[in-house]
Design a protein around this motif. Structure first.
Motif, mmCIF file in Angstrom:
data_model
loop_
_atom_site.group_PDB
_atom_site.id
_atom_site.type_symbol
_atom_site.label_atom_id
_atom_site.label_comp_id
_atom_site.label_asym_id
_atom_site.label_seq_id
_atom_site.Cartn_x
_atom_site.Cartn_y
_atom_site.Cartn_z
ATOM 1 N N ILE A 101 10.451 -0.419 -1.823
ATOM 2 C CA ILE A 101 10.437 0.165 -0.483
ATOM 3 C C ILE A 101 11.641 -0.343 0.307
ATOM 4 O O ILE A 101 12.004 -1.525 0.201
ATOM 5 N N ALA A 102 12.235 0.535 1.081
ATOM 6 C CA ALA A 102 13.374 0.125 1.909
ATOM 7 C C ALA A 102 12.849 -0.568 3.163
ATOM 8 O O ALA A 102 11.888 -0.108 3.776
ATOM 9 N N THR A 146 7.955 1.054 12.298
ATOM 10 C CA THR A 146 7.993 2.483 12.047
ATOM 11 C C THR A 146 7.993 2.729 10.548
ATOM 12 O O THR A 146 8.737 2.062 9.822
ATOM 13 N N ASP A 147 7.148 3.655 10.101
ATOM 14 C CA ASP A 147 7.164 3.967 8.673
ATOM 15 C C ASP A 147 7.227 5.463 8.464
ATOM 16 O O ASP A 147 7.068 6.243 9.409
ATOM 17 N N ASP A 148 7.462 5.852 7.229
ATOM 18 C CA ASP A 148 7.500 7.277 6.902
ATOM 19 C C ASP A 148 6.324 7.621 5.982
ATOM 20 O O ASP A 148 6.440 8.448 5.096
ATOM 21 N N ILE A 205 10.344 1.197 5.795
ATOM 22 C CA ILE A 205 9.658 0.537 6.907
ATOM 23 C C ILE A 205 10.709 -0.170 7.755
ATOM 24 O O ILE A 205 11.506 -0.959 7.232
ATOM 25 N N SER A 206 10.692 0.157 9.034
ATOM 26 C CA SER A 206 11.653 -0.480 9.937
ATOM 27 C C SER A 206 10.907 -1.329 10.948
ATOM 28 O O SER A 206 9.898 -0.902 11.498
ATOM 29 N N ILE A 212 3.166 -4.125 9.153
ATOM 30 C CA ILE A 212 3.869 -3.761 7.913
ATOM 31 C C ILE A 212 2.846 -3.469 6.820
ATOM 32 O O ILE A 212 2.999 -2.531 6.035
ATOM 33 N N GLU A 213 1.793 -4.280 6.782
ATOM 34 C CA GLU A 213 0.786 -4.050 5.742
ATOM 35 C C GLU A 213 0.121 -2.692 5.909
ATOM 36 O O GLU A 213 -0.151 -1.999 4.920
#
Lengths: 367, 636
Positions: free
Chosen positions: B185-186, B58-60, B43-44, B32-33
């Protein structure tokens, strides 16, 4: 038993003995007053086993001698509420009848044989005092006695009689008061007895001003004191234990002295004390020259400064006292002026009122 | 043959990986970091079997080009710092360049990534550090990192993984620690295809914290915002009545990163001291903003510990931020009597068998504070347990912010004059009034608080918002305590010298500590000198003590000092002694009070800091609001 009695006289007598009858006792008989009808008077008696009181009611016509034992509380209420000049009291068939002009009360009697024996206190007194002298001596000392028990026997006033000289002393560990007096008559005996505060207070309450002399005797083997006036007798167990050696704590090295007007000093302390509170109850006394400045300070409330004239001899000094201790003593001072002897801010002060009364009070440390 | 030999390269890497990667939760944290550092807006996280089988993040964000992707899995490869100076001004989450390499050493790692400019993405698969596959792959912009079979090649570690639910709980915690700090952030977290958290982006801190802790607690949070001497302390703290029995509800973030720090923990405890029972722990969400140059975060591989340049500054600022707020907030617990219709929860605090009417008034029928607290706590717990399945909480409107100073204290200032007047009034009661006193015209009395004593124990007072039920002993104790404390802060307590010193027998240990701590004893107003071999003479005592309590007090003091197992610091010792003195000096539970005393005591409540709790932490007062009464009487 049958008698007719002046209602006011009886009410006074019942009020006198009711100081001993306790309403909260597991023994109902201790809530009762015993009335003994003799020749031309009637004696009321009550006891709580530690302390007994008897009070003689005059203005009585006794038609038939005998005893009654009834609830002191009930009888007092009946007598108090009645509007009659005189009341007729009579026993019959286990009942006590109280008759007024328009009323008739019947109260159940208790068996007089079950009433604990009340010491008669007969016999000659060890010494006698004038009532006024008694008031002066007890008034100056009783307030300083401890209210709670401690390792010393200080919840009473120490009476000492030696070579015709009487002294009373009381202390609670923070202050000590001491008064000396002269009995009117005395025996050669030397006496030393601690009389409980409760007994002294009761006796002072019921002794009338006009009663003349009071007699005091101590029976050492029974550890008992008898306080007797012409109408009232209070007998009590003495306080057992050791009274501290008070002569050692009376300072003899004070080198500063203030001569103060009693009423002004009392007023100044009370005013300075208005700004003290439970956690900081000290009033600071600052002596310098002819002026005494009293300061009270309650941290989050404010500050009080009171000034007064004081004939002061010695180096300037600041000393803190609990104002309550000073007020207690000044309230009972009868003379116009008092002297306060001091040494240092952490040493006791002595308040003197004439040659025969002194009061030692410990300071508060000034922060 | 020598017994010392150099470890193989592979072994070294596994050991190094172990420092960073302990369990699935550490993988989640590192990934995540990385996603945050890549500038992700969403961020999922998806785990399976507690993360033991699969962790996928997973991130965008910005993604990686093909070349970068190959480098990323090498140790100490990073885009985040390049020079030594950067190390002391770290603004990114990761920087040591260890994460991916470490993970790659102990798992089957697959990364797919695509930069916004690229038309296609790339994929790389690493197993036990060996690149097994690198190829072009179709994927959205951003990065997806998949970690399968963690520790498959390090059986010693795999053996120490806990069950799926424990590992999942650890993942939840790590997730929350990061997601709480980044409300913009979502975030979402799924375990075995089920949603644990789903938090939209562009939220405020308050909304994010509210989602995490549930609306009931969220409504009561107290906002903190304090900036001084280069340090900003902001966030939300729960009122003392919402304390927990464990300390894990203390979330502290430094520059957006979760940390555990004993200075901050101590400051928080200090701020709450006296407001709650010592065995409880406050709930706080604190964010610290500080110049990165003033703190070294490179102390520990997981960066959970930091080293301050000036730890005293941190301590004092955190303490000040909370204290200042508490002084201005009304912390009296509000009683929410439960609706008779509301289903009774099976919590231990509720006796469901009671008739409704009875049960609805916990404070009247059972004044113990635990019970009242229980009402609040079980509510929050109920929410939390529901949260696992429900997926996110109700969105919290911004309007809740208004509620945070609900009934906020009017401040102590306006009461000074009233207090003064009352104390005059009090003191003159103590002695026969003088004629002169009557001439004093008191300042206009303050708005009168009507109060009534019941059962010689409680005071019931009327307030603007409803009624207040006060524990007379607890409140008076608190009043005395605060005054004594202020007194002590100025110097020493008033000390009454004794005409007849009390002698107390002591043990040799007590005799020794008495001499060592002579100065402390003086500050309390005690003057003690040795008196023979096994006794002491007490020459002066705190003036506030009653005569009968002197000996017991001296014994308690010496016992406390001689207790070697539990040596208190001087400050803690003095506080303890003040509590004890205040307790002894205060009116007792069961003492009848005159109407004037009742009034004075209620009035003092307003002037006292922290008057909502006695020094032992019990509450001094409970509140029923008019709204609550109206609800109960069905007026609304």
């Amino acid at each position: 038993m049958k008698l007719r009695v002046n209602r006011h006289e009886l009410a006074e007598g019942l009020a006198a003995v009711s100081g001993v009858t306790t309403s909260r006792t597991p023994k109902p008989i201790l809530q009762c007053v015993l009335m003994e009808a003799q020749g031309d008077c009637c004696v009321l008696k009550a006891t709580d086993l530690e302390m007994s009181v008897s009070f003689t009611v005059t203005q009585v016509e006794v038609e038939e001698k005998g005893d009654i034992l009834v609830s002191a509380d009930k009888l007092s209420q009946i007598v108090r509420e009645s509007g009659d000049e005189t009341l007729l009291l009579e026993t019959g068939e286990g009942l006590c009848h109280v008759r007024g002009q328009d009323s008739h009360f019947q109260i159940y009697q208790q068996d007089t044989r079950e009433f604990p024996p009340v010491p008669s206190g007969g016999g000659p007194a060890d010494f006698e005092l004038e009532t006024g002298e008694l008031r002066r001596l007890v008034g100056w000392t009783a307030f300083a006695a401890a209210r709670e028990t401690s390792r010393y026997a200080i919840n009473g006033v120490l009476w000492e009689l030696q070579k015709g000289h009487l002294s009373l002393t009381a202390t609670d560990g923070r202050r000590l008061s001491h008064a000396e007096g002269k009995p009117k008559t005395t025996t050669d005996r030397s006496l030393r007895a601690i009389i409980p505060i409760k007994a002294l207070n009761l006796f002072m309450r019921i002794v009338g001003e006009a009663e003349g002399d009071v007699g005091i005797s101590v029976t050492e083997n029974e550890n008992q004191v008898v306080l007797r006036s012409s109408r009232a007798t209070v007998t009590s167990a003495l306080v057992e234990g050791q009274f501290p050696n008070y002569r050692d704590v009376i300072p003899t090295d004070s080198d500063k002295q203030a001569d103060l007007n009693t009423a002004e000093f009392l007023s100044a302390i009370r005013r300075a004390a208005l700004l003290t509170n439970d956690e900081s109850r000290s009033v600071k006394l600052s002596f310098q020259g002819d002026e005494l400045v009293l300061t009270g300070r309650a941290p989050e409330e404010g500050e009080a400064v009171v000034r007064m004239l004081a004939a002061f001899q010695g180096e300037p000094l600041d000393i803190g006292f609990n104002p309550v201790f000073l007020v207690d003593a000044l309230k009972v001072v009868e003379s116009d002026r008092v002297t306060l002897e001091l040494k240092a801010s952490n040493r006791p002060g002595i308040l003197r009122c004439g040659p025969n009364m002194l009061y030692v009070v410990m300071p508060l440390n000034l922060s | 043959m020598g017994r010392i030999h150099v470890l193989s390269d592979e072994l070294v890497k596994k050991i190094a990986a172990g420092e960073v990667i302990e369990r699935p939760a550490s993988v989640v944290k590192e990934l995540i970091e990385n996603a945050l550092d890549a500038g992700a807006g969403r961020i999922s996280v998806h785990i399976e079997d507690g993360g033991r089988q699969l962790v996928r993040v997973t991130d965008d964000g910005g993604g990686m080009a093909e070349g970068d992707l190959r480098l990323a899995v090498l140790p100490h490869a990073t885009s985040k710092i390049s020079t030594q100076d950067d190390l002391f001004a770290i603004g990114t989450m990761g920087f040591r360049g260890e994460a991916l390499a470490s993970i790659g050493a102990v798992s089957r790692l697959r990364i797919r990534s695509r930069t916004p400019e690229a038309t296609a993405g790339h994929e790389i698969v690493v197993v036990s550090e060996e690149v097994e596959l690198a190829q072009a792959a179709g994927c959205p912009v951003g990065t997806s990192v998949e970690v399968r079979d963690l520790f498959f090649n390090v059986p010693a570690r795999r053996k120490f993984l806990k069950g799926a639910s424990t590992e999942a709980a650890n993942v939840n915690e790590q997730f929350a620690r990061i997601a709480l700090a980044h409300p913009e952030i979502a975030f979402d977290l799924q375990h075995n295809q089920r949603v644990t958290y789903r938090w939209p982006g562009n939220e405020s801190f308050r909304e994010r914290v509210g989602r995490f802790c549930g609306p009931e607690l969220a409504n009561e949070l107290i906002a903190i915002d304090w900036e001084e001497r280069g340090l900003r302390v902001y966030g939300y703290v729960a009122p003392p009545a919402r304390s927990r029995s464990a300390s894990n509800w203390q979330y502290v973030f430094l520059n957006g990163r979760f940390i555990r720090d004993r200075f901050i923990q101590h400051a928080v405890r200090e701020a709450y001291r006296g407001l709650m029972e010592p065995s409880r722990h406050p709930v706080v969400f604190l964010f610290l903003g500080i110049d990165p140059g003033m703190v070294d975060v490179n102390v520990h591989p997981t960066k959970i510990e930091v080293r301050w340049q000036d730890s005293n500054l941190i301590h004092s600022q955190v303490l000040a931020a909370l204290r200042e707020k508490f002084l201005r907030s009304d912390l009296t617990p509000s009683l929410r009597a439960r609706d008779p219709e509301e289903p009774v929860a099976g919590g231990a605090g509720h006796r469901a068998t009671r008739p409704d009417g009875d049960d609805a008034w916990p404070a009247w029928t059972d004044p113990s504070d635990r019970r009242v607290e229980g009402v609040g706590r079980s509510g929050a717990d109920r929410y939390r347990s529901a949260e696992g399945g429900a997926g996110g909480g109700m969105p919290l409107g911004r309007s809740t912010d208004d509620a945070e100073f609900r009934g906020g204290a009017a401040g102590g200032q306006g009461h000074g004059a009233a207090e003064l007047w009352r104390s005059l009034h009090d003191a003159s009661d103590r002695w026969p009034a003088r004629a002169g006193d009557k001439e004093l015209s008191p300042p206009p009395p303050p708005p009168r608080t009507r109060a009534l004593q019941v059962h010689n124990a409680y005071l019931v007072a009327e307030t603007d918002e409803g009624i207040l039920i006060i524990d007379q002993h607890a409140l008076h104790e608190r009043v005395m305590y605060d005054r004594l404390r202020r007194r002590l802060a100025e110097g020493v307590l008033d000390s009454q010298r004794l005409l007849l010193p009390e002698t107390v027998r002591v043990t040799p240990e007590q005799m020794e500590v008495m001499e060592v701590h002579a100065e402390l004893l003086t500050r309390l107003g005690l003057e003690i000198t040795p008196f023979g071999r096994d006794s002491i003479a007490v020459n002066a005592v705190p003036a506030v003590l009653r005569d009968s309590e002197v000996t017991a007090f001296v014994r308690d003091v010496l016992d406390k000092l001689a207790d070697r197992g539990n040596q208190p610091t001087p400050e803690v010792f003095l506080e303890d002694m003040l509590s004890m003195m205040a307790c002894k000096a205060a009116v007792k539970f069961g003492d009848p009070l005159t109407p004037e005393e009742v009034e004075a005591l209620v009035a003092q409540r307003e002037a006292v800091e922290k008057s909502t709790n006695c020094p032992h932490g019990r509450p001094t007062a409970l509140r029923f609001t008019l709204a609550e009464l109206e609800r109960q009487f069905k007026r609304v």
